[in-house]
Design a protein around this motif. Structure first.
Motif, PDB file in Angstrom:
ATOM      1  N   MET A   1      54.049 -16.013  89.731  1.00 52.11           N
ATOM      2  CA  MET A   1      54.857 -17.033  89.082  1.00 52.11           C
ATOM      3  C   MET A   1      56.313 -16.586  89.151  1.00 52.11           C
ATOM      4  O   MET A   1      56.643 -15.471  88.806  1.00 52.11           O
ATOM      5  CB  MET A   1      54.352 -17.192  87.655  1.00 52.11           C
ATOM      6  N   ALA A   2      57.175 -17.469  89.602  1.00 49.41           N
ATOM      7  CA  ALA A   2      58.564 -17.120  89.864  1.00 49.41           C
ATOM      8  C   ALA A   2      59.358 -16.867  88.593  1.00 49.41           C
ATOM      9  O   ALA A   2      60.101 -15.916  88.503  1.00 49.41           O
ATOM     10  CB  ALA A   2      59.214 -18.221  90.687  1.00 49.41           C
ATOM     11  N   SER A   3      59.213 -17.725  87.613  1.00 49.54           N
ATOM     12  CA  SER A   3      59.968 -17.547  86.374  1.00 49.54           C
ATOM     13  C   SER A   3      58.988 -17.417  85.214  1.00 49.54           C
ATOM     14  O   SER A   3      57.861 -17.890  85.290  1.00 49.54           O
ATOM     15  CB  SER A   3      60.896 -18.740  86.147  1.00 49.54           C
ATOM     16  N   PRO A   4      59.430 -16.770  84.139  1.00 50.14           N
ATOM     17  CA  PRO A   4      58.529 -16.607  83.003  1.00 50.14           C
ATOM     18  C   PRO A   4      58.113 -17.952  82.410  1.00 50.14           C
ATOM     19  O   PRO A   4      58.894 -18.904  82.395  1.00 50.14           O
ATOM     20  CB  PRO A   4      59.350 -15.817  81.985  1.00 50.14           C
ATOM     21  N   LEU A   5      56.894 -18.008  81.956  1.00 57.41           N
ATOM     22  CA  LEU A   5      56.400 -19.201  81.285  1.00 57.41           C
ATOM     23  C   LEU A   5      57.100 -19.283  79.934  1.00 57.41           C
ATOM     24  O   LEU A   5      57.110 -18.325  79.171  1.00 57.41           O
ATOM     25  CB  LEU A   5      54.885 -19.077  81.114  1.00 57.41           C
ATOM     26  N   LYS A   6      57.702 -20.417  79.653  1.00 54.93           N
ATOM     27  CA  LYS A   6      58.469 -20.564  78.417  1.00 54.93           C
ATOM     28  C   LYS A   6      57.565 -21.134  77.323  1.00 54.93           C
ATOM     29  O   LYS A   6      57.274 -22.324  77.308  1.00 54.93           O
ATOM     30  CB  LYS A   6      59.674 -21.451  78.648  1.00 54.93           C
ATOM     31  N   LEU A   7      57.148 -20.265  76.434  1.00 54.12           N
ATOM     32  CA  LEU A   7      56.311 -20.663  75.308  1.00 54.12           C
ATOM     33  C   LEU A   7      56.986 -20.212  74.026  1.00 54.12           C
ATOM     34  O   LEU A   7      57.589 -19.149  73.978  1.00 54.12           O
ATOM     35  CB  LEU A   7      54.924 -19.991  75.398  1.00 54.12           C
ATOM     36  N   ARG A   8      56.863 -21.031  73.000  1.00 51.38           N
ATOM     37  CA  ARG A   8      57.406 -20.673  71.695  1.00 51.38           C
ATOM     38  C   ARG A   8      56.250 -20.504  70.729  1.00 51.38           C
ATOM     39  O   ARG A   8      55.374 -21.358  70.653  1.00 51.38           O
ATOM     40  CB  ARG A   8      58.343 -21.742  71.180  1.00 51.38           C
ATOM     41  N   LEU A   9      56.270 -19.403  70.008  1.00 54.78           N
ATOM     42  CA  LEU A   9      55.229 -19.133  69.026  1.00 54.78           C
ATOM     43  C   LEU A   9      55.821 -19.157  67.633  1.00 54.78           C
ATOM     44  O   LEU A   9      56.926 -18.676  67.414  1.00 54.78           O
ATOM     45  CB  LEU A   9      54.581 -17.768  69.287  1.00 54.78           C
ATOM     46  N   ASP A  10      55.068 -19.714  66.707  1.00 51.61           N
ATOM     47  CA  ASP A  10      55.469 -19.750  65.309  1.00 51.61           C
ATOM     48  C   ASP A  10      54.476 -18.885  64.531  1.00 51.61           C
ATOM     49  O   ASP A  10      53.342 -19.288  64.299  1.00 51.61           O
ATOM     50  CB  ASP A  10      55.443 -21.191  64.794  1.00 51.61           C
ATOM     51  N   ARG A  11      54.917 -17.712  64.163  1.00 48.34           N
ATOM     52  CA  ARG A  11      54.028 -16.770  63.479  1.00 48.34           C
ATOM     53  C   ARG A  11      53.679 -17.209  62.060  1.00 48.34           C
ATOM     54  O   ARG A  11      52.790 -16.645  61.446  1.00 48.34           O
ATOM     55  CB  ARG A  11      54.649 -15.381  63.486  1.00 48.34           C
ATOM     56  N   THR A  12      54.345 -18.247  61.564  1.00 49.13           N
ATOM     57  CA  THR A  12      54.020 -18.757  60.227  1.00 49.13           C
ATOM     58  C   THR A  12      53.111 -19.978  60.281  1.00 49.13           C
ATOM     59  O   THR A  12      52.698 -20.487  59.243  1.00 49.13           O
ATOM     60  CB  THR A  12      55.306 -19.124  59.455  1.00 49.13           C
ATOM     61  N   ALA A  13      52.811 -20.447  61.482  1.00 57.79           N
ATOM     62  CA  ALA A  13      51.989 -21.649  61.641  1.00 57.79           C
ATOM     63  C   ALA A  13      50.533 -21.357  61.279  1.00 57.79           C
ATOM     64  O   ALA A  13      50.091 -20.212  61.317  1.00 57.79           O
ATOM     65  CB  ALA A  13      52.064 -22.149  63.080  1.00 57.79           C
ATOM     66  N   ARG A  14      49.808 -22.411  60.954  1.00 57.55           N
ATOM     67  CA  ARG A  14      48.386 -22.263  60.628  1.00 57.55           C
ATOM     68  C   ARG A  14      47.556 -21.975  61.872  1.00 57.55           C
ATOM     69  O   ARG A  14      46.533 -21.315  61.794  1.00 57.55           O
ATOM     70  CB  ARG A  14      47.875 -23.519  59.947  1.00 57.55           C
ATOM     71  N   ALA A  15      47.994 -22.482  63.023  1.00 54.95           N
ATOM     72  CA  ALA A  15      47.290 -22.228  64.279  1.00 54.95           C
ATOM     73  C   ALA A  15      47.458 -20.764  64.674  1.00 54.95           C
ATOM     74  O   ALA A  15      48.533 -20.185  64.500  1.00 54.95           O
ATOM     75  CB  ALA A  15      47.828 -23.132  65.381  1.00 54.95           C
TER      76      ALA A  15
END
Length: 95
Positions: free
Chosen positions: A1-15
């Motif tokens: 993969m050429a560029s990093p996968l852009k994911l956002r994580l919310d450590r306070t979320a219920r998921a």
């Protein structure tokens, strides 16, 4: 993969973090950011990028593989399946 996968994580979320990673990859597949055949980062690389344990990424990838969104192989890594768009992933979202 050429560029990093852009994911956002919310450590306070219920998921869980794994579910958030799964959802982010699923969204990228559905909106065409990740095309069929696109290679995903290794567990280690994505875990380092996101600051999570590699087992968290492994769990997300396994769930995506169970839903036939990605395919995995030792030699080829993890890739978006050729029929990911037709796999109706949103129907399985609430697992």
């Amino acid at each position: 993969m050429a560029s990093p996968l852009k994911l956002r994580l919310d450590r306070t979320a219920r998921a869980t973090l794994a579910e958030q990673i799964r959802g982010g990859i699923l969204a990228a597949v559905e909106n065409g950011t990740l095309a069929p055949g696109a290679r995903l980062p290794s567990w280690l690389d994505l875990a380092a990028q996101l600051g999570v344990a590699r087992g968290t990424v492994k769990t997300a990838y396994e769930r995506l593989a169970d839903d036939q969104i990605v395919v995995t192989s030792r030699a080829g890594g993890t890739r978006v399946s050729d029929h990911a768009a037709s796999a109706s992933p949103t129907a399985r979202w609430a697992r």
